[in-house]
Design an enzyme around this catalytic site. Sequence first.
Site, PDB file in Angstrom:
ATOM      1  N   ARG A 250     -14.055 -26.893  32.407  1.00 16.35           N
ATOM      2  CA  ARG A 250     -14.131 -26.078  31.197  1.00 16.35           C
ATOM      3  C   ARG A 250     -14.350 -24.611  31.509  1.00 16.35           C
ATOM      4  NH1 ARG A 250     -18.702 -26.961  28.621  1.00 16.35           N
ATOM      5  NH2 ARG A 250     -17.991 -25.387  27.158  1.00 16.35           N
TER       6      ARG A 250
ATOM      7  N   ASP B 282     -26.654 -21.006  11.838  1.00 18.67           N
ATOM      8  CA  ASP B 282     -27.238 -20.387  10.648  1.00 18.67           C
ATOM      9  C   ASP B 282     -27.140 -18.865  10.663  1.00 18.67           C
ATOM     10  OD1 ASP B 282     -29.087 -20.480  12.753  1.00 18.67           O
ATOM     11  OD2 ASP B 282     -30.798 -20.280  11.410  1.00 18.67           O
TER      12      ASP B 282
ATOM     13  N   ARG C 187     -28.303 -24.503  19.328  1.00 13.24           N
ATOM     14  CA  ARG C 187     -27.362 -23.434  19.027  1.00 13.24           C
ATOM     15  C   ARG C 187     -26.857 -23.505  17.584  1.00 13.24           C
ATOM     16  NH1 ARG C 187     -23.535 -22.663  24.336  1.00 13.24           N
ATOM     17  NH2 ARG C 187     -23.063 -24.851  24.100  1.00 13.24           N
ATOM     18  N   PRO C 188     -27.751 -23.420  16.620  1.00 15.47           N
ATOM     19  CA  PRO C 188     -27.338 -23.563  15.221  1.00 15.47           C
ATOM     20  C   PRO C 188     -26.436 -22.410  14.795  1.00 15.47           C
ATOM     21  CG  PRO C 188     -29.588 -22.767  15.341  1.00 15.47           C
ATOM     22  CD  PRO C 188     -29.186 -23.104  16.754  1.00 15.47           C
TER      23      PRO C 188
ATOM     24  N   LYS D  70     -14.172 -16.253  30.818  1.00 13.95           N
ATOM     25  CA  LYS D  70     -13.965 -17.353  29.868  1.00 13.95           C
ATOM     26  C   LYS D  70     -14.512 -17.005  28.483  1.00 13.95           C
ATOM     27  CE  LYS D  70     -16.891 -20.838  29.395  1.00 13.95           C
ATOM     28  NZ  LYS D  70     -17.257 -21.627  28.217  1.00 13.95           N
ATOM     29  N   ASN D  71     -15.752 -16.523  28.431  1.00 16.05           N
ATOM     30  CA  ASN D  71     -16.383 -16.286  27.130  1.00 16.05           C
ATOM     31  C   ASN D  71     -15.744 -15.127  26.381  1.00 16.05           C
ATOM     32  OD1 ASN D  71     -18.134 -18.441  27.396  1.00 16.05           O
ATOM     33  ND2 ASN D  71     -19.742 -17.221  28.367  1.00 16.05           N
TER      34      ASN D  71
ATOM     35  N   ARG E 103     -17.370 -25.627  21.361  1.00 16.31           N
ATOM     36  CA  ARG E 103     -18.295 -24.884  20.502  1.00 16.31           C
ATOM     37  C   ARG E 103     -17.716 -23.537  20.100  1.00 16.31           C
ATOM     38  NH1 ARG E 103     -23.161 -25.040  18.497  1.00 16.31           N
ATOM     39  NH2 ARG E 103     -23.371 -27.131  19.289  1.00 16.31           N
TER      40      ARG E 103
END
Length: 447
Positions: free
Chosen positions: A407, A130, A127-128, A28-29, A98
């Site tokens: 998912r 930045d 899980r920013p 999936k990822n 995400r």
Amino acid sequence: MLSDADTSVLQIWGKHPLKGHVKISGAKNSALTVIAAALLCPEDCRIRNVPNLVDVKRMGQILTALGVKIEHQGDVLDINASTISHSKAPYELVSQLRASFFIIGPLLARLGVARIPLPGGCTIGARPVDLHVRGLQAMGADVQIEHGIVHAYVAGNQRKLKGAKIYLDYPSVGATETIMMAATLAEGETTIENAAQEPEVVDLANFCRAMGARIRGAGTNTITIAGVPRLHSTDYTINPDRIEAGTFLVAGAITHSEISLSPVVPEHLTAVIAKLQETGAQVVTEAPDCLRIVPGDTIKATDIETLPYPGFPTDMQAQFMALLTLSEGDSLITETVFENRMRHVAELNRMGADIRIKGNHALVRGVSMLSGAPVIATDLRASAALVLAGLAADGKTVIQCLHHLDRGYEQLEVKLLSLGAILERVPGSADTSSASLTSHSVLLEKD
């Protein structure tokens, strides 16, 4: 309005041994980032071994909204991004996924502009973005975040990103992949130091290389990308899903069942296999891409600390916690990757587990048995943990909020049924599901 996956429930009757062979789907990822990377190519791309998952469909919908042509037949995805008519992704889709943020790198590289809403997904931590943003800024992008939208723009006549030396404060998989994709079409050479080493990063790099990208060092902590003017058509097959494989290995261990699985890449599962062997199970390599788990007579306690690859994967923490609830002795599980990834503890305790949390540590005291109970899936891997616990528990377990499960696991119920599990997805009461979701939302707010 609640979807069918929100209102339906999964009923599992435990204590039934499993037997047989299970086929592992594509990762999936990997699929999500590879689909995003197809935006880099102005020609046809064929991607094989794509899992049929809700998240994959959402990523396809996001690309379609950008003007990309997509055809999906079986596990094959044909993508033509010759024309990208929009640089802004729709909020209603991005808010549910995400991984949708991955399109920012390819859009910047192709168009010189991207407008992406801040992403959604599982509530397992901040899980920013930045690290992504800083990497793109180092390559010459002007990035501003206003009203929940990330506006990225490359100035100049050519609107081209520039190669740069980038050090990541943390080996973030997402940031590594975003920067790597953006750098494929940049002017000059980009170096990513302290890069993530996960197999999914290597899968993405191999896909980009198949399109003509010049990438060295994927799978190590230093990745170098020499930008090229244009990428070309390719036909690429995604790796098998190491987390799905690990989940089925745990299914064999927790039900004291011998099962085999393929295709797998055993070296992607080194940490998982080592921990399974510490619990008393044996994992046998039957062929280069096939593993068989032989359970031990008992489940032994062991300690686990999640770490970036090649350490123990955070995406297997919940499943191992379910296994260790039935161990002989005490186990200590430490979550170092995400700060909010133990919401499954309350649900496992509802089934008779003895787990106590302090900070990012969970003390798991093994019990002799679990009992079926109504439980709520709180995120993707938590839902898998509850399925595993249900397979081993006395009586019937009823799992709500199945949209998380859908998912990330392709045909999980079908695969478990083929192994001899007794389970059924049935329509639930919308009123009941709404009440459960509401009460769960209150719990989230209190946390």
